[in-house]
Design an enzyme around this catalytic site. Structure first.
Site, short mmCIF file in Angstrom:
data_model
loop_
_atom_site.label_atom_id
_atom_site.label_comp_id
_atom_site.label_asym_id
_atom_site.label_seq_id
_atom_site.Cartn_x
_atom_site.Cartn_y
_atom_site.Cartn_z
N SER A 1 0.87 -1.10 0.12
CA SER A 1 -0.05 0.11 0.17
C SER A 1 0.78 1.32 0.06
O SER A 1 0.39 2.34 -0.41
CB SER A 1 -0.94 0.01 1.16
OG SER A 1 -0.37 -0.40 2.23
N HIS A 22 -5.68 -3.71 -2.20
CA HIS A 22 -5.63 -2.89 -3.32
C HIS A 22 -5.39 -3.79 -4.66
O HIS A 22 -5.06 -3.00 -5.47
CB HIS A 22 -4.09 -2.01 -3.07
CG HIS A 22 -4.19 -1.32 -1.78
ND1 HIS A 22 -4.72 0.06 -1.77
CD2 HIS A 22 -3.74 -1.48 -0.68
CE1 HIS A 22 -4.66 0.48 -0.55
NE2 HIS A 22 -4.05 -0.51 0.27
N LYS A 45 -12.27 0.42 -0.57
CA LYS A 45 -11.50 1.01 -1.99
C LYS A 45 -12.15 0.67 -3.23
O LYS A 45 -13.12 1.50 -3.36
CB LYS A 45 -9.95 0.34 -1.80
CG LYS A 45 -9.47 0.45 -0.45
CD LYS A 45 -8.04 -0.13 -0.31
CE LYS A 45 -7.57 -0.51 1.30
NZ LYS A 45 -7.47 0.80 1.92
N1 PMP Z 1 -5.04 -4.08 3.96
C1 PMP Z 1 -4.42 -3.12 3.58
C2 PMP Z 1 -3.19 -3.39 2.71
C3 PMP Z 1 -4.86 -1.90 3.26
O1 PMP Z 1 -4.31 -0.85 2.80
C4 PMP Z 1 -5.97 -1.32 4.22
C5 PMP Z 1 -6.49 -0.12 4.19
N2 PMP Z 1 -5.70 0.90 4.32
C6 PMP Z 1 -6.50 -2.43 5.21
C7 PMP Z 1 -5.93 -3.99 4.97
C8 PMP Z 1 -7.63 -2.18 6.01
O2 PMP Z 1 -8.85 -2.15 5.44
P1 PMP Z 1 -10.24 -1.07 5.94
O3 PMP Z 1 -9.83 -0.05 5.74
O4 PMP Z 1 -11.30 -1.84 5.37
O5 PMP Z 1 -10.29 -1.60 7.56
#
Ligand code: PMP
Length: 408
Positions: free
Chosen positions: A193, A221, A252
């Site tokens: 990310s 992602h 997302k």
């Molecule tokens: N895994 C990754 C790689 C993320 O980027 C995120 C959110 N930034 C999450 C899990 C967590 O997801 P959520 O926002 O739905 O709690």
């Protein structure tokens, strides 16, 4: 013996550290604080903050579906049918027929036997790892995995082992060291990310087979973004049948909130009865679930959105690279821009913000001390004109701050 009065006086006040925490207030006083910006209106690729319109290049709304008319209509219908909230967990009074419909659709998309819907992506990762990694088991993680995967290890009773980002030699050494463990789960982001690069899935799969481990891929992602049908990292590599568990978020590409895990039916059944973040937290509201179901429909009916997303990503990354910015090996719609130390990063962020561009600063501990970034991400719905305005602002500010060459 200490008197009561003395012992009270010697006790550390838990709140002391809060009063000593001044770093954020100093940035606020200097007008450089980038966090918790209150959005007053959102119009897909543009937002209004304190009365000013900004182009949003800091969102994960990859397919631009948060304002799609069909998605809004389906969310409204579900709101009327199920009300605003479920007031209970999936386990008890909070399972809707819509949750089950969504689970079937997701299992089909991911090429898995079954799926299980949680209330957030964060809870999904914590729920999978803490549910599966018991005493004597080992959870092995890439160092740059998302915080929710790492936090899942804190709740799990098993041991955590980490390997340097993308270093398959280091992974092999870790697996060798834990050959006698009571089961091993390897967990990795599919798309990282903060980097925007794709995991080397073929090697990871060979390694997990060789060591008899199981693999969890975080496709937060990737789903909707990678693969011919938006099925994520495994579909991108044509290896859906070899990944054990895939985690998905709805925050997302799916324009909502919530998360899910897809995998073998018996594992999903086990998690339904052993995953505390599932059992002890209220479920996704119907309107949020209906949003995801509607996004799945749109993904099928409008594949050109994914094509447009990639075209936009190539355009913005190519433009930034041509201007001389370092985009840190990005391969996806996540495009980080190298910005130096923390001070420079805050100034860079603020100058772009004032120029009407919303980006996200990435600072230590997410990245090393002098390797800070501004993280941008594109959407399918960004227009060429908007992306040109973003590039123009980056050029002016980047030159002024000496991040790229050329006259300011
Ligand atoms: N895994 C990754 C790689 C993320 O980027 C995120 C959110 N930034 C999450 C899990 C967590 O997801 P959520 O926002 O739905 O709690």
């Amino acid at each position: 013996m200490a008197t009561i009065e003395q012992s009270v006086r010697q006790t550390v006040d838990l709140f002391d550290k809060c009063r000593r925490f001044t770093a954020a207030r100093e940035m606020m006083d200097r007008g450089l604080y980038p966090y918790f910006q209150p959005i007053e209106e959102s119009h897909d690729t543009e937002v209004v903050i304190r009365g000013e319109t900004k182009i949003m290049v800091g969102s994960n709304n990859y397919l631009g579906l948060t304002h799609h008319p069909y998605v809004l209509e389906k969310a409204r219908e579900a709101l009327a049918r199920y009300g605003t909230g479920n007031t209970g967990s999936r386990f008890l009074n909070g399972t809707l027929d819509l949750h089950e419909q969504l689970e079937s659709r997701l299992a089909a998309l991911m090429g898995a036997e079954a799926a299980l819907v949680f209330s957030t992506g964060y809870q999904t990762n914590v729920g999978i790892i803490s549910g599966l990694v018991g005493r004597g088991s080992v959870i092995v993680q890439d160092r740059l995995n998302h915080a929710s995967l790492l936090d899942g290890s804190q709740l799990a009773v098993g041991e955590l082992a980490r390997y340097a980002h993308g270093d398959m030699g280091a992974l092999r050494r870790v697996l060798n060291r834990h050959r006698d463990a009571n089961g091993i789960l390897i967990a990795s982001d599919g798309v990282f990310s903060m980097e925007g690069n794709i995991v080397d899935l073929p090697t990871l799969l060979d390694m997990k087979d060789e060591f008899g481990a199981r693999l969890l891929v975080d496709d937060a992602h990737s789903v909707g973004v990678l693969g011919p049908n938006g099925g994520g990292t495994a579909e991108h590599f044509g290896m859906q049948d070899r990944v054990d568990l895939t985690m998905i978020t709805f925050s997302k590409s799916f324009a909502s909130i919530g998360g899910a895990v897809a995998g073998p039916e018996d594992v999903i059944h086990y998690l339904k009865h052993h995953s505390r973040p599932l059992i002890f937290s209220a479920s996704m509201p119907g309107s949020a679930v209906a949003t995801v179901l509607a996004c799945l429909d749109v993904m099928e009916q409008e594949p050109q959105r994914r094509a447009q997303l990639w075209e936009n990503a190539h355009y913005l990354r190519g433009g930034l690279n041509d201007l001389g910015f370092d985009t840190v090996g990005s391969e996806t719609p996540i495009i980080p821009v190298s910005s130096g130390d923390m001070e420079k990063t805050f100034i860079f962020w603020k100058a772009l913000f004032d120029a009407g561009i919303f980006t996200n600063p990435v600072l230590p501990p997410a990245v090393p001390e002098n390797a800070c970034r501004l993280r941008t991400s594109v959407m399918a719905t960004h227009t060429r004109e908007q992306l040109d305005r973003v590039l123009d602002a980056f050029q002016r500010v980047g030159r002024h701050l000496g991040i790229i060459g050329g006259a300011a």
